[in-house]
Design a protein around this motif. Structure first.
Motif, PDB file in Angstrom:
ATOM      1  N   ASN A   7      49.881  65.617  58.871  1.00  0.00           N
ATOM      2  CA  ASN A   7      50.323  65.815  60.247  1.00  0.00           C
ATOM      3  C   ASN A   7      51.366  66.930  60.312  1.00  0.00           C
ATOM      4  O   ASN A   7      52.145  67.142  59.375  1.00  0.00           O
ATOM      5  N   LYS A  39      52.474  62.754  65.088  1.00  0.00           N
ATOM      6  CA  LYS A  39      51.167  62.145  65.342  1.00  0.00           C
ATOM      7  C   LYS A  39      50.067  63.183  65.582  1.00  0.00           C
ATOM      8  O   LYS A  39      48.948  62.827  65.940  1.00  0.00           O
ATOM      9  N   ASN A 143      42.167  52.073  65.969  1.00  0.00           N
ATOM     10  CA  ASN A 143      43.091  53.117  65.508  1.00  0.00           C
ATOM     11  C   ASN A 143      43.608  54.011  66.622  1.00  0.00           C
ATOM     12  O   ASN A 143      44.654  54.649  66.472  1.00  0.00           O
ATOM     13  N   TYR A 144      42.854  54.085  67.730  1.00  0.00           N
ATOM     14  CA  TYR A 144      43.218  55.012  68.804  1.00  0.00           C
ATOM     15  C   TYR A 144      43.302  54.302  70.144  1.00  0.00           C
ATOM     16  O   TYR A 144      42.559  53.358  70.407  1.00  0.00           O
ATOM     17  N   PRO A 279      46.564  58.453  68.759  1.00  0.00           N
ATOM     18  CA  PRO A 279      46.667  57.484  67.667  1.00  0.00           C
ATOM     19  C   PRO A 279      47.596  56.322  68.016  1.00  0.00           C
ATOM     20  O   PRO A 279      48.657  56.519  68.592  1.00  0.00           O
ATOM     21  N   ARG A 280      47.145  55.120  67.660  1.00  0.00           N
ATOM     22  CA  ARG A 280      47.957  53.932  67.937  1.00  0.00           C
ATOM     23  C   ARG A 280      49.209  53.929  67.066  1.00  0.00           C
ATOM     24  O   ARG A 280      50.280  53.539  67.490  1.00  0.00           O
ATOM     25  N   LYS A 282      50.812  56.120  63.249  1.00  0.00           N
ATOM     26  CA  LYS A 282      50.858  57.448  62.644  1.00  0.00           C
ATOM     27  C   LYS A 282      49.560  57.683  61.881  1.00  0.00           C
ATOM     28  O   LYS A 282      49.268  56.989  60.912  1.00  0.00           O
ATOM     29  N   PRO A 283      48.745  58.654  62.317  1.00  0.00           N
ATOM     30  CA  PRO A 283      47.437  58.839  61.678  1.00  0.00           C
ATOM     31  C   PRO A 283      47.537  59.580  60.355  1.00  0.00           C
ATOM     32  O   PRO A 283      48.527  60.267  60.083  1.00  0.00           O
ATOM     33  N   LYS A 284      46.495  59.445  59.533  1.00  0.00           N
ATOM     34  CA  LYS A 284      46.388  60.232  58.306  1.00  0.00           C
ATOM     35  C   LYS A 284      45.650  61.530  58.643  1.00  0.00           C
ATOM     36  O   LYS A 284      44.478  61.713  58.324  1.00  0.00           O
ATOM     37  N   ALA A 288      40.813  59.800  60.688  1.00  0.00           N
ATOM     38  CA  ALA A 288      40.317  58.697  61.512  1.00  0.00           C
ATOM     39  C   ALA A 288      39.464  59.171  62.683  1.00  0.00           C
ATOM     40  O   ALA A 288      38.840  58.367  63.362  1.00  0.00           O
ATOM     41  N   ARG A 351      37.133  57.208  57.232  1.00  0.00           N
ATOM     42  CA  ARG A 351      37.594  56.731  58.537  1.00  0.00           C
ATOM     43  C   ARG A 351      37.929  55.248  58.507  1.00  0.00           C
ATOM     44  O   ARG A 351      38.795  54.796  59.246  1.00  0.00           O
ATOM     45  N   ALA A 354      41.478  55.142  57.264  1.00  0.00           N
ATOM     46  CA  ALA A 354      42.479  55.608  58.222  1.00  0.00           C
ATOM     47  C   ALA A 354      42.759  54.564  59.285  1.00  0.00           C
ATOM     48  O   ALA A 354      43.769  54.600  59.943  1.00  0.00           O
TER      49      ALA A 354
END
Length: 354
Positions: A7, A39, A143-144, A279-280, A282-284, A288, A351, A354
């Motif tokens: 990120n 994010k 995830n989102y 993203p709900r 902190k995404p990788k 995802a 995914r 993630a």
């Protein structure tokens, strides 16, 4: 590949300690993704930063609607047919494969390939019923969440209210960096007539003002209360711009139209008026995000719910990727079935992580 799981905020904080500069980078990412740099995947941020800071502003003569018209004309010239006011209610599945779509008037259209430009929530939950959701889509919706919609204000104003040398684009955050992501906290402003005066009558300018807003703030209101609220909120936004940029703005208005998140939902057919996924946690990076393929054979997705995500540049890139993917799958382009199967399998596995 190196930046795919990273990120922008993490990379920025690794090299930069100045809090003002870090906040500015957060704002740059927010402008396209409605979330801060921590994010925002690095690949998205790099595209946005390059577009916003290299080469100046590019704006289509005649207004942004010209882009859609040109694309539509190009499709027709290549032998396609476009059906307007054809509301799709269902993707038709046969033995787990997408074979066509059903329109609101009951008519059914069948095809070898179905591509959805609806949001992921509209595609999987409405066009494909909730009970038929593939596991991969359930993971995505875990995830989102839906990014907020916008309150939009279109103004026609007397040209005299704008100082000489006024820029086309503005982003206004008056008080505190902490207000960046709050509803109505920051204001976006575009004045296309600065670059193309033909868009407005002589002696006038067009202002397009918008700010993030959630649809829950506008639901359940009687029509009269809803219209009054639009007027009140819009006037407050205009007052803020008047204080910060353009004294006398309110008195210069000759035309005003206000749209709420409900307006975006109704006319753009987007779930809750959303402008894409957020993203709900902190995404990788982008791991995802779904790509153009889906778990349903013959069904593809394109747009801001797909890699590489929100923003005009990302959406356009998603369209290019989807075109190549479909062309390969229907043997219009050369491909390697073994490599394709392996690659898509790895992406699905990533995914789930993630």
């Amino acid at each position: 590949a190196y930046y795919l799981p990273q990120n922008a905020g993490d990379i920025a904080r690794k090299f930069i300690k100045d809090q003002q500069l870090l906040s500015f980078i957060d704002a740059e990412c927010f402008i396209v993704s409605t979330v801060n740099a921590l994010k925002t995947p690095m690949i998205n941020a790099s595209m946005v930063l390059c577009d916003r800071h290299f080469g100046g502003i590019n704006y289509p003569v005649g207004g942004v609607g010209g882009i859609a018209v040109s694309l539509a004309n190009g499709l027709v010239e290549k032998g396609s047919a476009i059906r307007y006011k054809a509301n799709v209610t269902n993707v038709i599945l046969e033995n787990g494969k997408a074979v066509g779509v059903r329109l609101s008037n009951g008519k059914e259209l069948f095809a070898r390939t179905v591509i959805s430009n609806a949001t992921r929530w509209d595609t999987f939950g409405k066009l494909v019923k909730a009970e038929e959701l593939p596991e991969e889509e359930k993971n995505f919706q875990k995830n989102y969440v839906k990014a907020p919609s916008f309150l939009s204000i279109h103004l026609g104003v007397k040209a005299s209210v704008l100082p000489a040398g006024t820029d086309c684009h503005h982003f206004v955050l008056e008080d505190d960096w902490s207000n960046l992501e709050k509803p109505y906290g920051s204001i976006f402003l575009s004045i296309p007539t600065v670059l193309d005066p033909s868009l407005a009558p002589e002696g006038h300018h067009i202002l397009h003002i918008f700010t993030t807003a959630g649809i829950e703030d506008w639901e359940g209101l009687p029509r009269k209360d809803y219209e009054q609220k639009k007027e009140l909120v819009a006037n407050e936004i205009i007052r803020r711009l008047e204080n910060k940029l353009f004294p006398g703005l309110q008195d210069s208005i000759v035309l005003k139209e206000v749209g709420s998140p409900k307006t975006h939902r109704r006319f753009l057919a987007r779930n809750d008026g959303t402008y894409g996924p957020m993203p709900r946690g902190k995404p990788k990076g982008l791991l995802a995000m779904p790509f153009n393929t889906t778990s349903i054979d013959g069904l593809y997705c394109v747009g801001d719910s797909c890699f590489p995500g929100q923003g005009v540049i990302a959406v356009a890139f998603s369209g290019v990727m989807c075109a190549h993917r479909v062309a390969a799958d229907i043997d219009l382009e050369q491909r390697s079935p073994i490599l394709d199967t392996g690659l898509l399998g790895v992406l699905r596995w990533l995914r789930t992580l993630a």
